[in-house]
Motif scaffolding. Structure first.
Motif, PDB file in Angstrom:
ATOM      1  N   ASP A 120      42.642  24.617  33.998  1.00 46.40           N
ATOM      2  CA  ASP A 120      43.849  24.022  33.418  1.00 46.40           C
ATOM      3  C   ASP A 120      44.773  25.079  32.822  1.00 46.40           C
ATOM      4  OD1 ASP A 120      42.940  21.516  34.095  1.00 46.40           O
ATOM      5  OD2 ASP A 120      42.111  21.068  32.118  1.00 46.40           O
ATOM      6  N   ALA A 121      44.221  26.263  32.521  1.00 48.33           N
ATOM      7  CA  ALA A 121      44.999  27.331  31.870  1.00 48.33           C
ATOM      8  C   ALA A 121      45.764  28.183  32.876  1.00 48.33           C
ATOM      9  CB  ALA A 121      44.073  28.214  31.036  1.00 48.33           C
ATOM     10  N   ILE A 122      45.662  27.856  34.171  1.00 49.64           N
ATOM     11  CA  ILE A 122      46.361  28.645  35.192  1.00 49.64           C
ATOM     12  C   ILE A 122      47.177  27.739  36.102  1.00 49.64           C
ATOM     13  CG2 ILE A 122      44.511  30.368  35.160  1.00 49.64           C
ATOM     14  CD1 ILE A 122      43.681  29.302  37.963  1.00 49.64           C
ATOM     15  N   ASP A 123      48.180  28.339  36.744  1.00 53.39           N
ATOM     16  CA  ASP A 123      48.976  27.641  37.755  1.00 53.39           C
ATOM     17  C   ASP A 123      48.569  28.054  39.162  1.00 53.39           C
ATOM     18  OD1 ASP A 123      50.625  26.357  35.796  1.00 53.39           O
ATOM     19  OD2 ASP A 123      51.732  28.239  35.571  1.00 53.39           O
ATOM     20  N   VAL A 124      48.100  29.288  39.287  1.00 55.39           N
ATOM     21  CA  VAL A 124      47.751  29.827  40.591  1.00 55.39           C
ATOM     22  C   VAL A 124      46.616  30.835  40.415  1.00 55.39           C
ATOM     23  CG1 VAL A 124      49.462  31.681  40.463  1.00 55.39           C
ATOM     24  CG2 VAL A 124      48.695  30.877  42.697  1.00 55.39           C
ATOM     25  N   MET A 125      45.772  30.980  41.437  1.00 60.60           N
ATOM     26  CA  MET A 125      44.628  31.898  41.378  1.00 60.60           C
ATOM     27  C   MET A 125      44.809  33.011  42.411  1.00 60.60           C
ATOM     28  SD  MET A 125      41.575  32.127  39.763  1.00 60.60           S
ATOM     29  CE  MET A 125      40.668  30.563  39.551  1.00 60.60           C
ATOM     30  N   ILE A 126      44.422  34.232  42.007  1.00 62.54           N
ATOM     31  CA  ILE A 126      44.401  35.371  42.927  1.00 62.54           C
ATOM     32  C   ILE A 126      42.960  35.803  43.145  1.00 62.54           C
ATOM     33  CG2 ILE A 126      44.914  37.841  43.124  1.00 62.54           C
ATOM     34  CD1 ILE A 126      47.576  37.348  41.830  1.00 62.54           C
ATOM     35  N   PHE A 127      42.604  36.066  44.399  1.00 60.67           N
ATOM     36  CA  PHE A 127      41.284  36.609  44.735  1.00 60.67           C
ATOM     37  C   PHE A 127      41.489  37.964  45.389  1.00 60.67           C
ATOM     38  CE2 PHE A 127      37.461  37.404  47.106  1.00 60.67           C
ATOM     39  CZ  PHE A 127      36.431  36.741  46.448  1.00 60.67           C
ATOM     40  N   ASP A 128      40.947  39.003  44.748  1.00 59.25           N
ATOM     41  CA  ASP A 128      41.014  40.343  45.337  1.00 59.25           C
ATOM     42  C   ASP A 128      39.713  41.080  45.041  1.00 59.25           C
ATOM     43  OD1 ASP A 128      41.747  42.686  46.548  1.00 59.25           O
ATOM     44  OD2 ASP A 128      42.994  43.389  44.891  1.00 59.25           O
ATOM     45  N   ILE A 129      38.771  40.981  45.961  1.00 62.72           N
ATOM     46  CA  ILE A 129      37.486  41.666  45.850  1.00 62.72           C
ATOM     47  C   ILE A 129      37.154  42.259  47.219  1.00 62.72           C
ATOM     48  CG2 ILE A 129      34.997  41.393  45.470  1.00 62.72           C
ATOM     49  CD1 ILE A 129      35.580  39.179  43.516  1.00 62.72           C
ATOM     50  N   GLN A 130      36.795  43.536  47.231  1.00 60.82           N
ATOM     51  CA  GLN A 130      36.401  44.189  48.474  1.00 60.82           C
ATOM     52  C   GLN A 130      35.031  43.691  48.912  1.00 60.82           C
ATOM     53  OE1 GLN A 130      37.943  46.861  50.595  1.00 60.82           O
ATOM     54  NE2 GLN A 130      36.355  45.862  51.812  1.00 60.82           N
ATOM     55  N   ASP A 131      34.952  43.133  50.113  1.00 59.43           N
ATOM     56  CA  ASP A 131      33.677  42.686  50.662  1.00 59.43           C
ATOM     57  C   ASP A 131      33.135  43.765  51.594  1.00 59.43           C
ATOM     58  OD1 ASP A 131      31.709  40.581  50.862  1.00 59.43           O
ATOM     59  OD2 ASP A 131      32.381  40.287  52.923  1.00 59.43           O
ATOM     60  N   VAL A 132      31.856  43.646  51.976  1.00 61.91           N
ATOM     61  CA  VAL A 132      31.277  44.614  52.910  1.00 61.91           C
ATOM     62  C   VAL A 132      30.794  43.952  54.200  1.00 61.91           C
ATOM     63  CG1 VAL A 132      30.675  46.248  51.095  1.00 61.91           C
ATOM     64  CG2 VAL A 132      28.981  44.556  51.825  1.00 61.91           C
ATOM     65  N   GLY A 133      31.184  42.680  54.388  1.00 63.50           N
ATOM     66  CA  GLY A 133      30.973  42.049  55.680  1.00 63.50           C
ATOM     67  C   GLY A 133      29.584  41.516  55.961  1.00 63.50           C
ATOM     68  N   CYS A 134      28.771  41.291  54.920  1.00 64.19           N
ATOM     69  CA  CYS A 134      27.384  40.845  55.126  1.00 64.19           C
ATOM     70  C   CYS A 134      27.123  39.485  54.481  1.00 64.19           C
ATOM     71  CB  CYS A 134      26.396  41.851  54.541  1.00 64.19           C
ATOM     72  SG  CYS A 134      26.428  43.441  55.361  1.00 64.19           S
ATOM     73  N   ARG A 135      26.312  38.678  55.140  1.00 58.41           N
ATOM     74  CA  ARG A 135      25.962  37.355  54.638  1.00 58.41           C
ATOM     75  C   ARG A 135      25.295  37.411  53.274  1.00 58.41           C
ATOM     76  NH1 ARG A 135      22.214  35.284  58.587  1.00 58.41           N
ATOM     77  NH2 ARG A 135      20.566  36.214  57.334  1.00 58.41           N
ATOM     78  N   PHE A 136      24.444  38.421  53.046  1.00 61.29           N
ATOM     79  CA  PHE A 136      23.695  38.463  51.790  1.00 61.29           C
ATOM     80  C   PHE A 136      24.417  39.221  50.678  1.00 61.29           C
ATOM     81  CE2 PHE A 136      21.080  40.831  55.100  1.00 61.29           C
ATOM     82  CZ  PHE A 136      21.768  42.022  55.014  1.00 61.29           C
ATOM     83  N   TYR A 137      25.659  39.595  50.898  1.00 65.63           N
ATOM     84  CA  TYR A 137      26.481  40.173  49.835  1.00 65.63           C
ATOM     85  C   TYR A 137      27.248  39.023  49.198  1.00 65.63           C
ATOM     86  CZ  TYR A 137      28.816  44.162  47.641  1.00 65.63           C
ATOM     87  OH  TYR A 137      29.263  45.116  46.750  1.00 65.63           O
ATOM     88  N   THR A 138      27.100  38.813  47.893  1.00 63.74           N
ATOM     89  CA  THR A 138      27.434  37.526  47.279  1.00 63.74           C
ATOM     90  C   THR A 138      28.922  37.256  47.074  1.00 63.74           C
ATOM     91  OG1 THR A 138      27.154  38.438  45.038  1.00 63.74           O
ATOM     92  CG2 THR A 138      25.210  37.468  46.107  1.00 63.74           C
ATOM     93  N   ASN A 139      29.802  38.177  47.419  1.00 66.87           N
ATOM     94  CA  ASN A 139      31.228  37.944  47.190  1.00 66.87           C
ATOM     95  C   ASN A 139      31.755  36.738  47.966  1.00 66.87           C
ATOM     96  OD1 ASN A 139      31.379  40.132  45.486  1.00 66.87           O
ATOM     97  ND2 ASN A 139      32.166  41.532  47.020  1.00 66.87           N
ATOM     98  N   ILE A 140      31.233  36.498  49.167  1.00 69.16           N
ATOM     99  CA  ILE A 140      31.722  35.347  49.932  1.00 69.16           C
ATOM    100  C   ILE A 140      31.241  34.034  49.312  1.00 69.16           C
ATOM    101  CG2 ILE A 140      32.110  36.538  52.113  1.00 69.16           C
ATOM    102  CD1 ILE A 140      29.368  35.574  53.056  1.00 69.16           C
ATOM    103  N   ASN A 141      30.122  34.065  48.591  1.00 72.97           N
ATOM    104  CA  ASN A 141      29.691  32.865  47.859  1.00 72.97           C
ATOM    105  C   ASN A 141      30.680  32.565  46.733  1.00 72.97           C
ATOM    106  OD1 ASN A 141      27.477  33.241  49.506  1.00 72.97           O
ATOM    107  ND2 ASN A 141      26.055  33.737  47.850  1.00 72.97           N
ATOM    108  N   THR A 142      31.072  33.619  46.019  1.00 77.15           N
ATOM    109  CA  THR A 142      32.056  33.458  44.941  1.00 77.15           C
ATOM    110  C   THR A 142      33.377  32.953  45.496  1.00 77.15           C
ATOM    111  OG1 THR A 142      31.025  35.225  43.637  1.00 77.15           O
ATOM    112  CG2 THR A 142      33.304  34.669  43.116  1.00 77.15           C
ATOM    113  N   LEU A 143      33.787  33.469  46.656  1.00 79.80           N
ATOM    114  CA  LEU A 143      35.018  33.010  47.292  1.00 79.80           C
ATOM    115  C   LEU A 143      34.955  31.513  47.548  1.00 79.80           C
ATOM    116  CD1 LEU A 143      37.716  33.473  48.841  1.00 79.80           C
ATOM    117  CD2 LEU A 143      36.320  33.952  50.867  1.00 79.80           C
TER     118      LEU A 143
END
Length: 398
Positions: A120-143
């Protein structure tokens, strides 16, 4: 005119024109193209899902956007935290960023999704995290979790895209019966997508709750195409601290489901493999120790581990062939004297599940049975080929 003609003729004869034309244009990440998104943020309250890889040049994206007048009201931190100083798997607490005074909400602890009051405290969200292209790297879960939250709250998600350093497709498709924190999607070990492309796949394949879709605005990488080499300007996490470790990660992370150390507890993680039990079979050795912020209690801590030194291994053929390396797993299993312990998680709390890492229960048995790499790879079909066709629908780059 004659002088111009002579200069052009000379360049043609010496290959100068061809050399000039062949020079590739520099890759420009989404974050660096501020003119494409900063005007859009004016007057909006902005939330940011970022870590230390979110940079413009040598400066953190958060600091750069604040200087440009962007109103950032919340920062959301993934595994390892907003500033990247938490060990792998360690819970990260909420805090107020001392440098900016902005509340930092952890998404790697008691919760995986932003609380409603913070959305509720935001109007828009930015996602900028470098991924390494692997299923078991958790950044895509966060995405995916952020996309869920944005879809539910009716917020737009702006993805500042970055290249994929392991840009190829390989490995068994995850059996969703083995879904876990290191495997959330029916994809192979290396998915061959940028974060922006993966977000489109999440929407298109209906992987959000109740098949909802998230409104996306993707700032594409300029001068990028699939297959290009890309050296990360910032380490993506504490234990991927070199370009070599990043490129070996798709192959070596599988060893987290074994009794073989991958170098956690050293300053060369994911570039070495070894175990105390392999003494006498390999000359190279290393000794894992407790390193705060990287690995506090690594496998085989304080013991000399003997095995493979891959710090100078040529990774180019792996990327060119588009294959993870299975020969190391096959060789080290054959060399290990007490084979019953090789995949036995009861030996150490630092060992993960080989089934969850591989995404299939077949892989463990294939190694035990002495199957060849060709035989193992054949078992990944037809799932892998089906994924490759599906992936084409979501590509943003040639």
């Amino acid at each position: 005119m004659q002088l111009v003609f002579r200069v052009v003729l000379l360049l043609l004869l010496t290959g100068g024109v061809a050399t000039y034309a062949a020079q590739p244009k520099p890759i420009v990440t989404g974050a660096e193209q501020t003119s494409l998104y900063v005007p859009y943020l004016k007057g909006k309250k902005v939330g940011m899902v970022v870590n230390p890889t979110a940079v413009i040049g040598k400066h953190l994206l958060v600091d750069s956007l604040l200087k440009l007048g962007v109103k950032i009201t919340r920062i959301f931190g993934p595994e390892h935290g907003f500033r990247g100083n938490a060990s792998n798997g360690a819970n990260v607490a909420d805090e107020v960023d001392s440098a900016t005074g902005i509340p930092v909400i952890s998404l790697y602890g008691a919760r995986k999704m932003p609380p409603q009051q913070d959305m509720d405290a935001i109007d828009v969200m930015i996602f900028d995290i470098q991924d390494v292209g692997c299923r078991f790297y958790t950044n895509i879960n966060t995405l995916r979790d952020i996309m869920d939250a944005c879809a539910a709250a009716g917020k737009e998600l702006i993805i500042l895209d970055r290249p994929n350093p392991n840009d190829y497709v390989d490995g068994p498709i995850l059996d969703m019966k083995l879904k876990s924190g290191i495997g959330q999607f029916p994809i192979p070990i290396t998915h061959g997508l940028t974060v922006g492309e993966f977000a489109q796949m999440v929407n298109g394949e209906g992987w959000l709750k109740n098949k909802q879709t998230c409104k996306l605005k993707i700032i594409r990488v300029k001068n990028y195409r699939h297959g290009m080499d890309y050296t990360l300007p910032v380490s993506p996490s504490p234990n991927l601290n070199t370009q070599q470790s990043i490129l070996l990660y798709p192959s070596l992370c599988l060893f987290e489901g074994t009794i073989i150390s991958q170098g956690r507890g050293t300053y060369m993680p994911f570039t070495v493999l070894g175990s105390p039990a392999l003494k006498g079979q390999y000359e190279f050795s290393f000794t894992p120790e407790s390193i705060p912020g990287k690995s506090e209690s690594p496998l085989h801590m304080g013991q000399a581990c003997y095995g493979l030194d891959l710090r100078k291994f040529d990774t180019a053929p792996l990327r060119k062939a588009g294959k993870i390396n299975l020969s190391w797993m096959i060789a080290l299993y054959k060399a290990y004297p007490e084979k019953a312990k090789f995949f036995d998680q009861s030996y150490s709390k630092q060992m993960g599940s080989i089934d969850k890492l591989a995404g299939t229960t077949a892989f463990r048995q294939q190694i035990i049975d002495g199957k060849s790499e060709a035989e193992i790879r054949r078992s990944w079909e037809p799932g892998l080929s089906h994924y490759k066709k599906m992936r084409l629908r979501y590509l943003l780059y040639p």
